[in-house]
Design a protein around this motif. Structure first.
Motif, PDB file in Angstrom:
ATOM      1  N   PHE A  62     -42.266  93.439  80.911  1.00  0.00           N
ATOM      2  CA  PHE A  62     -41.214  92.511  80.495  1.00  0.00           C
ATOM      3  C   PHE A  62     -41.517  91.909  79.130  1.00  0.00           C
ATOM      4  O   PHE A  62     -40.614  91.656  78.340  1.00  0.00           O
ATOM      5  N   MET A  63     -42.805  91.675  78.842  1.00  0.00           N
ATOM      6  CA  MET A  63     -43.180  91.113  77.545  1.00  0.00           C
ATOM      7  C   MET A  63     -42.766  92.052  76.417  1.00  0.00           C
ATOM      8  O   MET A  63     -42.258  91.610  75.390  1.00  0.00           O
ATOM      9  N   GLY A  64     -42.982  93.367  76.624  1.00  0.00           N
ATOM     10  CA  GLY A  64     -42.584  94.334  75.609  1.00  0.00           C
ATOM     11  C   GLY A  64     -41.080  94.352  75.394  1.00  0.00           C
ATOM     12  O   GLY A  64     -40.602  94.398  74.255  1.00  0.00           O
ATOM     13  N   VAL A  65     -40.317  94.279  76.490  1.00  0.00           N
ATOM     14  CA  VAL A  65     -38.857  94.284  76.386  1.00  0.00           C
ATOM     15  C   VAL A  65     -38.365  93.026  75.680  1.00  0.00           C
ATOM     16  O   VAL A  65     -37.500  93.073  74.798  1.00  0.00           O
ATOM     17  N   PHE A  66     -38.942  91.863  76.061  1.00  0.00           N
ATOM     18  CA  PHE A  66     -38.519  90.607  75.446  1.00  0.00           C
ATOM     19  C   PHE A  66     -38.865  90.562  73.964  1.00  0.00           C
ATOM     20  O   PHE A  66     -38.142  89.969  73.168  1.00  0.00           O
ATOM     21  N   LEU A  67     -39.987  91.202  73.585  1.00  0.00           N
ATOM     22  CA  LEU A  67     -40.357  91.254  72.174  1.00  0.00           C
ATOM     23  C   LEU A  67     -39.312  92.015  71.374  1.00  0.00           C
ATOM     24  O   LEU A  67     -38.917  91.607  70.281  1.00  0.00           O
ATOM     25  N   LEU A  97     -46.040  97.884  74.183  1.00  0.00           N
ATOM     26  CA  LEU A  97     -45.843  97.562  72.772  1.00  0.00           C
ATOM     27  C   LEU A  97     -46.636  96.295  72.468  1.00  0.00           C
ATOM     28  O   LEU A  97     -46.384  95.246  73.033  1.00  0.00           O
ATOM     29  N   THR A  98     -47.635  96.380  71.571  1.00  0.00           N
ATOM     30  CA  THR A  98     -48.513  95.247  71.283  1.00  0.00           C
ATOM     31  C   THR A  98     -48.200  94.555  69.966  1.00  0.00           C
ATOM     32  O   THR A  98     -48.531  93.395  69.779  1.00  0.00           O
ATOM     33  N   HIS A  99     -47.548  95.271  69.017  1.00  0.00           N
ATOM     34  CA  HIS A  99     -47.254  94.650  67.731  1.00  0.00           C
ATOM     35  C   HIS A  99     -46.103  95.391  67.060  1.00  0.00           C
ATOM     36  O   HIS A  99     -46.004  96.611  67.178  1.00  0.00           O
ATOM     37  N   LEU A 100     -45.245  94.645  66.356  1.00  0.00           N
ATOM     38  CA  LEU A 100     -44.107  95.247  65.670  1.00  0.00           C
ATOM     39  C   LEU A 100     -43.891  94.552  64.330  1.00  0.00           C
ATOM     40  O   LEU A 100     -43.841  93.330  64.256  1.00  0.00           O
ATOM     41  N   SER A 146     -59.588 105.388  70.858  1.00  0.00           N
ATOM     42  CA  SER A 146     -58.700 104.694  71.790  1.00  0.00           C
ATOM     43  C   SER A 146     -57.491 105.580  72.061  1.00  0.00           C
ATOM     44  O   SER A 146     -57.339 106.644  71.468  1.00  0.00           O
ATOM     45  N   HIS A 147     -56.648 105.116  72.994  1.00  0.00           N
ATOM     46  CA  HIS A 147     -55.398 105.814  73.297  1.00  0.00           C
ATOM     47  C   HIS A 147     -54.234 105.169  72.546  1.00  0.00           C
ATOM     48  O   HIS A 147     -53.076 105.451  72.850  1.00  0.00           O
ATOM     49  N   ASP A 148     -54.516 104.297  71.575  1.00  0.00           N
ATOM     50  CA  ASP A 148     -53.471 103.589  70.849  1.00  0.00           C
ATOM     51  C   ASP A 148     -52.825 104.479  69.792  1.00  0.00           C
ATOM     52  O   ASP A 148     -53.470 105.365  69.207  1.00  0.00           O
ATOM     53  N   LEU A 149     -51.533 104.238  69.548  1.00  0.00           N
ATOM     54  CA  LEU A 149     -50.795 104.971  68.516  1.00  0.00           C
ATOM     55  C   LEU A 149     -50.076 103.978  67.611  1.00  0.00           C
ATOM     56  O   LEU A 149     -49.609 102.933  68.063  1.00  0.00           O
ATOM     57  N   ILE A 150     -49.999 104.322  66.323  1.00  0.00           N
ATOM     58  CA  ILE A 150     -49.202 103.558  65.365  1.00  0.00           C
ATOM     59  C   ILE A 150     -48.001 104.428  64.999  1.00  0.00           C
ATOM     60  O   ILE A 150     -48.151 105.551  64.515  1.00  0.00           O
ATOM     61  N   ILE A 151     -46.806 103.941  65.262  1.00  0.00           N
ATOM     62  CA  ILE A 151     -45.583 104.711  65.070  1.00  0.00           C
ATOM     63  C   ILE A 151     -44.741 104.027  64.006  1.00  0.00           C
ATOM     64  O   ILE A 151     -44.464 102.825  64.083  1.00  0.00           O
ATOM     65  N   GLU A 152     -44.309 104.818  62.998  1.00  0.00           N
ATOM     66  CA  GLU A 152     -43.572 104.266  61.863  1.00  0.00           C
ATOM     67  C   GLU A 152     -42.263 105.019  61.655  1.00  0.00           C
ATOM     68  O   GLU A 152     -42.159 106.207  61.980  1.00  0.00           O
TER      69      GLU A 152
END
Length: 307
Positions: free
Chosen positions: A178-183, A256-259, A298-304
């Motif tokens: 829900f945090m990701g959706v609200f962001l 989603l951790t940052h945008l 890590s399993h993290d991805l940066i998507i642009e």
């Protein structure tokens, strides 16, 4: 990672305890219902969806139950438990919720019960048919005397957070989703607000200009203004489309951790729970023609993407 918390075995006839610091607790089968099934599913979350139907008729109808699911050899193990009942029992034994770090279940470490474990003077914990059960100590032979030493080395990797589950309508995973959706909604709201304020400001300036110079109210001037508004609307629409693309990349196991959103680009950081989930996320992003960069170790991805 090994836990540093002391592990306390909890059983129905246990005496009252007095704690000076928080502990982890392990529940005996007296506090959960066990079922094992061979199912054609690959992941635990898939098996968990059908857990309630497996316990139909086995649990109290008016009570609320949670479920833990994990793989044991070729079978899925299902544990049904009532957190409210567990909390009340622990409280009656002097163990308040604030003193409980994690809750574990004896079945999670069935392979560690190599000998009977004494539960007070009358009962013992033993393994029968690969299931941990409670039996009267009188039923044990002399060669089966309870000699097992129980300590924090019995702690499994996965547990239940009493603090996080009780008193909340959402589990931690649901809260993160829900945090990701609200962001995303917050970003859309800010973008729409900026667009509205820009158009409103332009309207006010244009009206003042018309009042000072009535001759400017020609069809040619109006067309120029309309074209300017069209450009603004097109730009904001592209921003919304970019955010929508990112929202389509959120699925189970992805957070989603940052945008970051600018006039011409957007950049998002996603965290995945496993390498397989990360690969799936990367494939979806490339399908949307987005640029993907992997974060090392890590399993993290940066998507642009471009606006």
């Amino acid at each position: 990672m090994k836990t540093t918390k002391e592990l306390l075995i909890v059983y129905s006839s246990m005496p009252k305890v007095f704690l000076k610091e928080s502990v982890n607790v392990m529940l005996t089968p007296q506090f959960y219902t066990l079922k094992k099934e061979t199912l054609p599913v690959k992941y635990a979350y898939q098996a968990k969806k059908i857990a309630p139907s497996l316990f139909d008729g086995l649990l109290e109808e008016r009570e609320s139950y949670e479920y833990m699911v994990f793989k044991e050899k070729d079978q899925w193990v299902f544990l049904a438990y009532n957190l409210r009942y567990i909390e009340n029992f622990l409280s009656s034994k002097g163990i308040e919720r604030s003193m409980v770090s994690k809750i574990f279940f004896a079945q999670q470490v069935v392979d560690k019960f190599l000998a009977p474990l004494a539960l007070g003077e009358k009962e013992a914990l033993v393994v029968l048919d690969d299931s941990v059960v409670v039996v009267p100590r009188a039923a044990l032979g002399e060669e089966e005397s309870p000699t097992l030493k129980f300590d924090k080395t019995f702690s499994p990797q996965k547990g239940v957070s009493l603090q996080g589950e009780l008193g909340s309508f959402l589990t931690k995973k649901q809260a993160y989703a829900f945090m990701g959706v609200f962001l995303l909604f917050a970003v859309l709201f800010v973008a729409e607000g900026l667009r509205y304020n820009g158009v409103k400001s332009a309207d006010e300036k244009l009206q003042a200009l018309y009042e000072a110079h009535p001759a400017l109210q020609s069809s040619y001037t109006r067309e120029e203004v309309l074209n300017k508004y069209r450009n603004i609307d097109t730009q904001e629409r592209k921003k919304r489309e970019g955010v929508k693309k990112l929202s389509n990349l959120i699925f189970k196991g992805v957070t989603l951790t940052h945008l970051t959103l600018t006039e011409n680009t957007y950049k998002a950081n996603f965290t995945s729970v496993s390498a397989d989930v990360s690969k799936k996320l990367e494939a979806l992003a490339k399908k949307e023609s987005l640029k993907v960069s992997k974060v090392k170790k890590s399993h993290d991805l940066i998507i642009e993407g471009a606006i």
